[in-house]
Scaffold this motif. Sequence first.
Motif, short mmCIF file in Angstrom:
data_model
loop_
_atom_site.label_atom_id
_atom_site.label_comp_id
_atom_site.label_asym_id
_atom_site.label_seq_id
_atom_site.Cartn_x
_atom_site.Cartn_y
_atom_site.Cartn_z
N GLN A 38 0.83 -1.21 0.00
CA GLN A 38 0.00 0.00 0.00
C GLN A 38 0.86 1.26 0.00
O GLN A 38 0.53 2.24 -0.66
N LYS A 39 1.98 1.21 0.71
CA LYS A 39 2.89 2.37 0.74
C LYS A 39 3.44 2.64 -0.67
O LYS A 39 3.46 3.77 -1.15
N LYS A 40 3.87 1.56 -1.34
CA LYS A 40 4.41 1.68 -2.70
C LYS A 40 3.32 2.21 -3.65
O LYS A 40 3.56 3.10 -4.48
N ALA A 41 2.11 1.64 -3.52
CA ALA A 41 1.00 2.05 -4.40
C ALA A 41 0.68 3.53 -4.21
O ALA A 41 0.47 4.26 -5.19
N LEU A 42 0.66 3.99 -2.96
CA LEU A 42 0.35 5.41 -2.69
C LEU A 42 1.43 6.33 -3.23
O LEU A 42 1.13 7.39 -3.78
N ARG A 49 0.00 0.30 -11.77
CA ARG A 49 -0.12 -1.13 -11.43
C ARG A 49 1.09 -1.91 -11.96
O ARG A 49 1.64 -2.76 -11.27
N ALA A 50 1.51 -1.59 -13.18
CA ALA A 50 2.69 -2.26 -13.74
C ALA A 50 3.94 -1.90 -12.93
O ALA A 50 4.78 -2.76 -12.65
N LEU A 51 4.05 -0.64 -12.52
CA LEU A 51 5.24 -0.18 -11.78
C LEU A 51 5.29 -0.75 -10.37
O LEU A 51 6.38 -0.87 -9.78
N CYS A 52 4.14 -1.13 -9.81
CA CYS A 52 4.11 -1.71 -8.46
C CYS A 52 4.93 -3.00 -8.38
O CYS A 52 5.39 -3.38 -7.31
N MET A 53 5.10 -3.66 -9.52
CA MET A 53 5.89 -4.90 -9.54
C MET A 53 7.39 -4.62 -9.69
O MET A 53 8.19 -5.54 -9.81
N GLU A 54 7.75 -3.33 -9.70
CA GLU A 54 9.15 -2.91 -9.83
C GLU A 54 9.86 -3.60 -11.02
O GLU A 54 10.89 -4.25 -10.86
N PRO A 55 9.29 -3.44 -12.22
CA PRO A 55 9.83 -4.12 -13.40
C PRO A 55 11.15 -3.51 -13.86
O PRO A 55 11.47 -2.36 -13.53
N ASP A 56 11.92 -4.27 -14.62
CA ASP A 56 13.17 -3.78 -15.21
C ASP A 56 12.91 -3.06 -16.53
O ASP A 56 13.73 -2.25 -16.98
N VAL A 57 11.80 -3.40 -17.18
CA VAL A 57 11.45 -2.79 -18.47
C VAL A 57 9.94 -2.62 -18.53
O VAL A 57 9.20 -3.43 -17.95
#
Length: 240
Positions: free
Chosen positions: A114-118, A149-157
């Motif tokens: 939730q912290k990351k999402a906010l 939502r995509a960034l919440c998974m901390e993607p590399d690309v």
Amino acid sequence: MIDVVNLEKHFGGKNVLNGINVTINKGDVVCVIGPSGSGKSTFLRCLNMLEKPTGGSIIFEGDNLMDKHIDLNAHRQKMGMVFQQFNLFPHMTIMENLTTAPMMLKKMSKDDAQKKALELLERVGLADRAADRPSQLSGGQQQRVAICRALCMEPDVMLFDEPTSALDPEMVGEVLDVMKELAKAGMTMVVVTHEMGFAREVSNRVIFLDDGVIAEEGTPDEIFNHPQSERLQSFLAKVL
């Protein structure tokens, strides 16, 4: 980060992709342009194996995604994908849309998720909408949530498949602004787009796909100001 070698995709006897070769380095912002039906979306969907290529190889961070022993789901977690349609879960709040995958797949605690999402919602100006459902948001707002939502998974690309094509014209800018901020922050991005101004301003490389092949590739200056082929010149004359 990604090496595409002799990528092919056939649908029912039609060759949609014919021997695509491209390298995407860390920090690249690569825009893929071209006419409808040229294979742009298929190329993007092949990168994270949503479409299974007919031939060739896709090397992502050293692993060949075509290898049948590969853990595709583990690799997909490192590739954020944003579609034309927002694909948000309509029965969930915005916060639930953002936190479900990190909690399930990355075993993140609810508080951390939730912290990351906010933080991400704050970045795109939607922190006050966390308790709303997708239907309460405009199209542009929903697409900004989809990016979060995509960034919440901390993607590399991050892979973007025409992320503004389903939006009303006045909402396009707010989504492109978020993507520009991502590019400035150094996110590696592959963007299929009709937005030539965005491709010219933000990308460091542009690929012109035509009839399933890379007809031309270069810097934005080379592609837009000095197109080599008649086919690209003719395409740009119609869209610029």
